[in-house]
Scaffold this motif. Structure first.
Motif, mmCIF file in Angstrom:
data_model
loop_
_atom_site.group_PDB
_atom_site.id
_atom_site.type_symbol
_atom_site.label_atom_id
_atom_site.label_comp_id
_atom_site.label_asym_id
_atom_site.label_seq_id
_atom_site.Cartn_x
_atom_site.Cartn_y
_atom_site.Cartn_z
ATOM 1 N N ILE A 175 0.854 -1.205 0.000
ATOM 2 C CA ILE A 175 0.000 0.000 0.000
ATOM 3 C C ILE A 175 0.887 1.252 0.000
ATOM 4 N N ALA A 176 1.909 1.243 0.861
ATOM 5 C CA ALA A 176 2.780 2.424 0.962
ATOM 6 C C ALA A 176 3.545 2.658 -0.340
ATOM 7 N N ALA A 177 4.028 1.578 -0.953
ATOM 8 C CA ALA A 177 4.786 1.741 -2.202
ATOM 9 C C ALA A 177 3.877 2.291 -3.295
ATOM 10 N N ALA A 178 2.662 1.757 -3.380
ATOM 11 C CA ALA A 178 1.732 2.225 -4.428
ATOM 12 C C ALA A 178 1.422 3.703 -4.224
ATOM 13 N N ARG A 179 1.215 4.109 -2.971
ATOM 14 C CA ARG A 179 0.890 5.523 -2.698
ATOM 15 C C ARG A 179 2.086 6.434 -2.961
ATOM 16 N N ARG A 236 -7.605 -3.062 -4.769
ATOM 17 C CA ARG A 236 -8.419 -2.654 -5.928
ATOM 18 C C ARG A 236 -8.284 -1.144 -6.149
ATOM 19 N N GLU A 237 -8.471 -0.381 -5.061
ATOM 20 C CA GLU A 237 -8.408 1.085 -5.164
ATOM 21 C C GLU A 237 -7.054 1.560 -5.675
ATOM 22 N N LEU A 238 -5.991 0.895 -5.236
ATOM 23 C CA LEU A 238 -4.647 1.372 -5.560
ATOM 24 C C LEU A 238 -4.071 0.727 -6.824
ATOM 25 N N ALA A 272 7.330 1.395 6.173
ATOM 26 C CA ALA A 272 8.654 1.974 5.914
ATOM 27 C C ALA A 272 9.334 1.279 4.729
ATOM 28 N N ALA A 273 9.258 -0.050 4.688
ATOM 29 C CA ALA A 273 9.948 -0.783 3.604
ATOM 30 C C ALA A 273 9.319 -0.461 2.247
ATOM 31 N N GLY A 274 7.986 -0.387 2.201
ATOM 32 C CA GLY A 274 7.319 -0.083 0.926
ATOM 33 C C GLY A 274 7.639 1.321 0.462
ATOM 34 N N THR A 275 7.612 2.266 1.397
ATOM 35 C CA THR A 275 7.923 3.659 1.047
ATOM 36 C C THR A 275 9.369 3.754 0.568
#
Ligand SMILES: Cc1cc2nc3c(=O)[nH]c(=O)nc-3n(C[C@H](O)[C@H](O)[C@H](O)COP(=O)(O)OP(=O)(O)OC[C@H]3O[C@@H](n4cnc5c(N)ncnc54)[C@H](O)[C@@H]3O)c2cc1C
Length: 450
Positions: free
Chosen positions: A28-32, A114-116, A399-402
């Motif tokens: 989620i964080a990476a997609a955002r 789905r949203e992201l 943190a890891a995704g961001t």
């Protein structure tokens, strides 16, 4: 044998392997943060232990105030919109904060991917890796059409078992340093037909019954168990009643199956005991068992820092902190008795205190484009016993995704990103990082180097 000519299933920016609490927050964080993301998950639903093993309690309080926000709080809000989460009554004096529905948790994650626009592959185990020098080029996944390759610029190992790091040849750590044994495992179960009209009697019986169960277990007349509490059935709509404990090797498929069956085989004995001894349980029936055995600990990827007992006990601050933790060194007996060091409160951070979670435990030491999050992050047996709760896994995942996204955008490896920029991005996204402690830790590190 894996041939060179495997077809490519997908090529993207960031691949998160493992869709548990850590992996979901990473994705989620990476997609955002603005990159294309895919999740590879071996189980049929997202959520990892929080859905498949029915572990549905989050801890966000340091026993004086809430200290974990970020994606954890967004997940709470989304669960609230489904009327699928309850705040624990003695918040904030206890660490326990929320109990949620595992069923609705899967829906919340479905909504979010789905949203992201996160491409999501359930039923898809990662079984091997392709590397070139210190770069992970792709992972091999097992699909209905055979083995295929998933390629990406950055990978996040959130498998809980460090599968990606292991397949890529990274150094890994497992279990206790003395003998490699991991924490005991647990199958969560629940019962129907509790006579709820006898609430007071049932709750009053809890203490004496627990004592009797302990005595019978010690005499070998009842199997080992972890938490048992019928009282939860009156307060929470989703809690399990019993945790049947077992021990063994979670990385050995046959042993994992043996443990799951062994834990399940204990249930008739408990059912008989409850029916015969516990008020209000005369007509008790087995309602459900979790779909997967709850595994607390297995392999971990060696990172740039190995989080350890001193980091917990000394409530350490870090210049590269990405959030806070407060959980104690909580070790469930590796021999499966059900005893946990949680009962020994000497390792509990005092109310109102936290330790910081450093970014370096999320950066694989041996593979330049691999991050790691959750229970397979870089830690000792005791350090992991502090970091393993889901709210702390959310912090690591976010943190890891961001960081995976920022490192791609900046065009540098995760180890070389601008950590201050990562921290600012996390703070902007709702994560609590005590910046004064970060500055003090940076100063202390500079002084030590000078
Ligand atoms: C019985 C029990 C009770 C617990 N009690 C609490 C509690 O009260 N509160 C709390 O906060 N925490 C509790 N925990 C701890 C917490 O649930 C876990 O530490 C947490 O779920 C770890 O999150 P994770 O995302 O790192 O790993 P997991 O939740 O284990 O998720 C890992 C995911 O990766 C997937 N995966 C693994 N290997 C592969 C592969 N090769 N390919 C593709 N996918 C793969 C798995 O299927 C899974 O979905 C408990 C744990 C257990 C077992």
């Amino acid at each position: 044998m894996v041939s060179e000519e495997l077809p490519t299933l997908l090529e993207t920016d960031v691949v998160v392997v493992g869709g548990g609490p850590a992996g979901m927050c990473a994705a989620i964080a990476a997609a955002r943060a603005g990159v294309k993301v895919a999740i590879i998950e071996q189980w049929p639903v997202l959520g990892g232990q929080s859905t498949m093993a029915r572990v549905c309690m989050w801890h966000t309080s340091d026993r004086q105030r809430e200290v974990i926000f970020g994606l954890t709080q967004e997940l709470v809000q989304r669960l609230e919109s489904y009327d699928a989460v309850q705040r624990v009554p003695d918040f904030p004096q206890s660490h326990e904060t929320y109990v949620f529905s595992p069923e609705w948790m899967t829906l919340v994650y479905d909504d979010m991917v789905r949203e992201l626009g996160i491409r999501t592959f359930c039923y898809t185990p990662c079984v091997a890796a392709r590397t070139s020098g210190r770069e992970l080029q792709g992972i091999v996944v097992a699909t209905k059409r055979g083995l295929q390759i998933v390629r990406a610029g950055r990978f996040v190992d959130a498998t809980g078992d460090a599968d990606v790091g292991f397949f890529a040849g990274c150094r890994t750590l497992i279990g206790r340093e003395s003998d490699g044994k991991v924490q005991g495992m647990t199958l969560v179960a629940n019962f129907d037909n509790l006579d709820k009209s006898r609430r007071e009697e049932i709750e009053a019986a809890h203490g004496p019954m627990l004592e009797l169960m302990g005595q019978l277990r010690d005499r070998g007349e009842l199997p080992s168990f972890g938490p048992h509490w019928f009282g939860g059935n009156f307060i929470y709509r989703w809690s399990g009643s019993l945790a049947a404990c077992t021990s063994g090797d979670p990385l050995d498929n046959e042993d994992l199956t043996r443990m799951t069956m062994e834990a399940r085989a204990k249930l008739p004995e408990f059912l008989r005991f409850f029916r015969e001894n516990y008020p209000g349980c005369e007509n008790l029936e087995l309602a459900w068992t979790a779909a997967a055995l709850g595994v607390r600990e297995s392999r971990r990827v060696r990172g740039r820092h190995i989080f350890d007992a001193a980091d917990v006990l000394e409530r350490r601050s870090f210049p590269d902190a990405v959030g806070h933790g407060f959980w104690m060194i909580d070790i469930h007996d590796p021999d499966g008795s059900g005893y946990t060091t949680w009962y020994d409160t000497t390792t509990h951070p005092e109310p109102g205190t936290t330790y910081q979670i450093p970014y370096r435990i999320l950066v694989a030491d041996d593979m330049d484009n691999l991050l790691v999050a959750g229970r397979c992050a870089s830690a000792t047996h005791e350090g992991r016993a502090g970091l393993g709760v889901q709210s702390h896994c959310h912090v690591m995942g976010q943190a890891a995704g961001t960081a995976a996204a920022l490192s791609l955008i900046e065009g540098v490896y995760p180890a070389d990103i601008d950590v201050a920029a990562l921290q600012q991005r996390l703070i902007a996204d709702g994560v609590w990082i005590d910046e004064q402690r970060v500055r003090d830790a940076r100063q202390a590190e500079n002084n030590a180097e000078a």
